[in-house]
Design a protein around this motif. Structure first.
Motif, mmCIF file in Angstrom:
data_model
loop_
_atom_site.group_PDB
_atom_site.id
_atom_site.type_symbol
_atom_site.label_atom_id
_atom_site.label_comp_id
_atom_site.label_asym_id
_atom_site.label_seq_id
_atom_site.Cartn_x
_atom_site.Cartn_y
_atom_site.Cartn_z
ATOM 1 N N SER A 1 1.056 -1.139 -0.018
ATOM 2 C CA SER A 1 0.147 -0.115 0.051
ATOM 3 C C SER A 1 0.946 1.311 0.154
ATOM 4 O O SER A 1 2.058 1.351 0.022
ATOM 5 C CB SER A 1 -0.951 -0.001 1.181
ATOM 6 N N ALA A 2 0.462 2.364 0.144
ATOM 7 C CA ALA A 2 1.009 3.591 0.021
ATOM 8 C C ALA A 2 1.875 3.673 1.138
ATOM 9 O O ALA A 2 2.982 4.445 1.164
ATOM 10 C CB ALA A 2 -0.155 4.710 -0.030
ATOM 11 N N LYS A 3 1.650 3.250 2.200
ATOM 12 C CA LYS A 3 2.511 2.980 3.340
ATOM 13 C C LYS A 3 3.781 2.442 3.092
ATOM 14 O O LYS A 3 5.041 3.064 3.581
ATOM 15 C CB LYS A 3 1.727 2.552 4.522
ATOM 16 N N ASP A 4 3.690 1.427 2.458
ATOM 17 C CA ASP A 4 4.739 0.637 2.116
ATOM 18 C C ASP A 4 5.638 1.532 0.845
ATOM 19 O O ASP A 4 7.038 1.454 1.322
ATOM 20 C CB ASP A 4 4.513 -0.687 1.563
ATOM 21 N N ILE A 5 4.906 2.169 0.098
ATOM 22 C CA ILE A 5 5.639 3.171 -0.936
ATOM 23 C C ILE A 5 6.435 4.135 -0.048
ATOM 24 O O ILE A 5 7.637 4.352 -0.362
ATOM 25 C CB ILE A 5 4.742 3.535 -1.780
ATOM 26 N N VAL A 6 5.820 4.856 0.764
ATOM 27 C CA VAL A 6 6.211 6.119 1.486
ATOM 28 C C VAL A 6 7.499 5.638 2.247
ATOM 29 O O VAL A 6 8.603 6.258 2.534
ATOM 30 C CB VAL A 6 5.373 6.799 2.103
ATOM 31 N N LEU A 7 7.404 4.469 2.897
ATOM 32 C CA LEU A 7 8.579 3.809 3.810
ATOM 33 C C LEU A 7 9.765 3.602 3.176
ATOM 34 O O LEU A 7 10.906 3.891 3.333
ATOM 35 C CB LEU A 7 7.978 2.725 4.528
ATOM 36 N N LYS A 8 9.486 3.052 1.946
ATOM 37 C CA LYS A 8 10.444 2.737 1.041
ATOM 38 C C LYS A 8 11.389 3.928 0.588
ATOM 39 O O LYS A 8 12.409 4.054 0.325
ATOM 40 C CB LYS A 8 10.053 2.130 -0.200
ATOM 41 N N ILE A 9 10.562 4.846 0.421
ATOM 42 C CA ILE A 9 11.183 6.342 -0.210
ATOM 43 C C ILE A 9 11.954 6.964 1.065
ATOM 44 O O ILE A 9 12.959 7.342 0.963
ATOM 45 C CB ILE A 9 9.762 7.126 -0.662
ATOM 46 N N VAL A 10 11.271 6.937 2.007
ATOM 47 C CA VAL A 10 12.026 7.487 3.416
ATOM 48 C C VAL A 10 13.293 6.640 3.496
ATOM 49 O O VAL A 10 14.364 7.247 3.990
ATOM 50 C CB VAL A 10 11.118 7.552 4.914
ATOM 51 N N GLY A 11 13.228 5.311 3.718
ATOM 52 C CA GLY A 11 14.439 4.569 3.687
ATOM 53 C C GLY A 11 15.556 4.636 2.826
ATOM 54 O O GLY A 11 16.659 4.682 3.185
ATOM 55 N N GLU A 12 15.111 4.991 1.434
ATOM 56 C CA GLU A 12 16.057 5.179 0.553
ATOM 57 C C GLU A 12 16.659 6.653 0.705
ATOM 58 O O GLU A 12 17.985 6.638 0.380
ATOM 59 C CB GLU A 12 15.611 5.070 -0.941
ATOM 60 N N LEU A 13 15.778 7.664 0.828
ATOM 61 C CA LEU A 13 16.279 8.974 0.575
ATOM 62 C C LEU A 13 16.616 9.606 2.032
ATOM 63 O O LEU A 13 17.386 10.830 1.941
ATOM 64 C CB LEU A 13 15.318 9.814 -0.272
#
Ligand code: SF4
Lengths: 165, 416
Positions: free
Chosen positions: B170-182
């Motif tokens: 879900s969107a939560k996984d997407i945004v966690l991925k983004i925060v994790g990478e950036l």
């Protein structure tokens, strides 16, 4: 006249967030004296004991990230912190500090440049800080003029009061 | 210009603004939550008898809903009295929910508006095309006095999301991925726009998750161009608003691209939100409490995801599942759809809509040595109680699956 702050450095790492500066469980407190008792409690429970008469905080990147709580500034200010210098600040903390009259200075490279416990002298007008013992000088970012105006008035409330009179 | 710049230009009475300009903007919504009696104290010090416009001031009683201590009760009482005496009508008392959800449900979060709340997750309102940003108490007091605030026009970075979102993600996984990478400061002082084909299709609730957690990237504000579904949602309110669009050829300060085609459920490990790994690599960590709620993860779709996983099952022994709908409206819908019944039968504990244990004040705070998995947005040490507790941040589906097993657990196995 140059604006000078002298004090002893207490050092912190990157990404110190507002929950560490001022834990959420104390947010119902409203008296600055009570708020000051919990300064930095979430990261260093001996902080208040370690504080010197004049303390300057030095931190890494993104100091004050997390919530918008103004308590994070109130607690430092009323515990007696004279200024915070960091590699960078989170935006709401930065604004809150200026609004309450706590000098916050951005200084890339500062975490490498100064040791915990050293005595430093900051010249905010010239934008430099010198380590008293070694005499070495470090450049800080100058405070933007609109921000300096607010700080010089002692914060946003006196500034607004003056502007609506 | 970018849509966000156009909003600032209009609010500051200028034709054009650009990154770095310092502008004074007229505020459309000034929201104050019940953590911030300080706003009223600072307002009193300014010395004006009346707020600039009582119709633009909004009070939320959400962080201490209902009041857990005499002190927080007294703070709320003072705030109610102030709102009354000032003729402020938008008062969302403890029977409402979390500020960001409630504002959207009330139709007060609108495209093109400047929404300023004493809460860092005010970036959420970018999901409706507003310029939402958080401020502290003294800034807000000055706004109550003058209706204005100064802002630096932010540089804007884009997050382009591509690919079909896999099942169980879900969107939560997407945004966690983004925060994790950036990392947590990639967007410091900046605006974040989410765009791309995947974002265009996202429902409002999922857009709100992305914008909400933009602040975990350090962002000042966030934005997603409203789609037809968002505009239809707003039709129900028949409000006036202006929809802005970014000019073709606008130059972003940085552009990031994320392909989510193969994304797996993600979790942020203690004690920072950028400490992100796929759930399946997190090593069956035993958890004591699972929490579904907050302005990030307490909407109907989130409770639905949990109900679907837990239907006809029982959560693990020794694990508590606390569910706190983001608003009373969400709670009522969850009752109507039968989710409440399903989850209670599975062993969940429901609690009053509001922030609850998200910031460690009440209704499910953690003891030293305990681990909690949560749909909220932060896991700083001590965020949900003891500094010796561990907080894991994940999607509602992951939280529900973990409650079922009693350890950190990939939810895809239970999702058809
Ligand atoms: S739910 Fe949590 S993150 Fe959202 S406003 Fe409340 S305390 Fe803040």
């Amino acid at each position: 006249m140059d604006w000078i702050i002298k004090g002893t450095v207490l050092k912190f790492s990157d990404n110190i967030d507002t929950d560490q500066i001022y834990p959420g469980r104390y947010l119902e407190l409203t008296d600055p004296k009570d708020i000051a008792r919990h300064a930095m409690e979430g990261v260093d429970s001996s902080f208040l004991k370690r504080m010197k008469e004049s303390t300057i905080l030095i931190a890494g990147k993104n100091f004050g990230c997390g919530s918008s709580r103004e308590h994070a500034v109130i607690t430092l200010l009323h515990a007696g912190v004279k200024a915070v210098i960091a590699e960078s600040f989170a935006r709401i903390f930065f604004r809150n500090a200026i609004n309450l009259g706590l000098p916050v200075l951005i200084c890339p490279g500062i975490s490498q440049g100064v040791e915990d416990g050293s005595l430093v002298e900051m010249n905010l007008t010239r934008g430099v800080m010198s380590v008293v013992e070694s005499g070495s000088e470090i450049k800080m970012q100058k405070i933007p003029s609109n921000v300096a105006e607010i700080l010089n008035k002692g914060g946003l409330i006196p500034y607004i009061r003056a502007s609506i009179k | 210009m970018h849509a966000l710049e156009k909003i600032l230009a209009k609010a500051s009475g200028r034709k054009k603004v650009q990154a770095g300009d310092i502008v004074t903007v007229a505020v459309d919504v000034a929201g104050i939550n019940d953590l911030y009696l300080q706003v009223l104290q600072s307002f009193t010090k300014i010395g004006l008898p009346k707020v600039w416009d009582p119709d633009k001031v909004v009070f939320f009683f959400d962080h201490y809903a209902p009041a857990p201590t005499i002190k927080s009760a007294s703070n709320q009482k003072e705030m109610r009295d102030f709102a009354n005496s000032q003729g402020i009508k938008h008062v969302f008392d403890i029977n409402s929910g979390v500020c960001h959800q409630v504002l959207v449900e009330a139709g007060l979060s609108l495209p093109g508006k400047i929404v300023v709340i004493t809460d860092s997750h005010s970036t959420t309102h970018g999901a409706l095309g507003a310029f939402g940003t958080g401020v502290g108490a003294t800034d807000q007091a000055a706004i109550l006095a003058t209706g204005q605030t100064w802002m630096m026009v932010p540089e804007i970075i884009s997050m382009r999301i591509e690919g079909e979102i896999p099942k169980g993600v879900s969107a939560k996984d997407i945004v966690l991925k983004i925060v994790g990478e950036l990392g947590p400061s990639v967007a410091a002082y900046k605006g974040v726009e989410y765009l791309g084909e995947t974002v265009k299709q996202l429902p409002l609730a999922e857009r709100m998750v992305l914008c909400n957690m933009a602040v975990e990237l350090g962002a000042k504000t966030a934005y997603i161009q409203p789609n037809q579904q968002v505009l239809e949602y707003l039709d129900a309110y028949q409000k006036d608003y202006e929809l802005f669009e970014t000019d073709p050829g606008f130059k972003y300060q940085a552009e990031h691209v994320f392909d989510v085609e193969n994304l797996k459920p993600q979790v942020a490990l203690p004690h920072s939100i950028d400490n992100v790994v796929p759930v399946e690599e997190s090593g069956k960590k035993r958890i004591h409490q699972a929490f579904i709620g907050t302005c990030t993860g307490g909407r109907l779709a989130d409770i639905k995801a949990a109900a679907e996983i837990l239907k006809g099952k029982r959560i693990a022994d020794g694990t508590r599942l606390i569910i706190m709908p983001a608003s009373t409206k969400v709670l009522m819908e969850a009752i109507n759809k039968g989710y409440l019944q399903t989850l209670l039968e599975a062993g969940a504990t429901f609690s009053a809509p509001g922030c609850g244990p998200c910031l460690g004040t009440h209704q499910g705070i953690l003891a030293p040595g305990e681990a909690c998995i949560t749909t909220s947005s932060r896991n700083f040490p001590g965020r949900m109680g003891s500094t010796e507790a561990e907080v894991y941040v994940a999607s509602p589906a992951t939280v529900a699956a973990s409650a079922l097993k009693g350890y950190l657990c990939d939810p895809r196995e239970w999702m058809e």
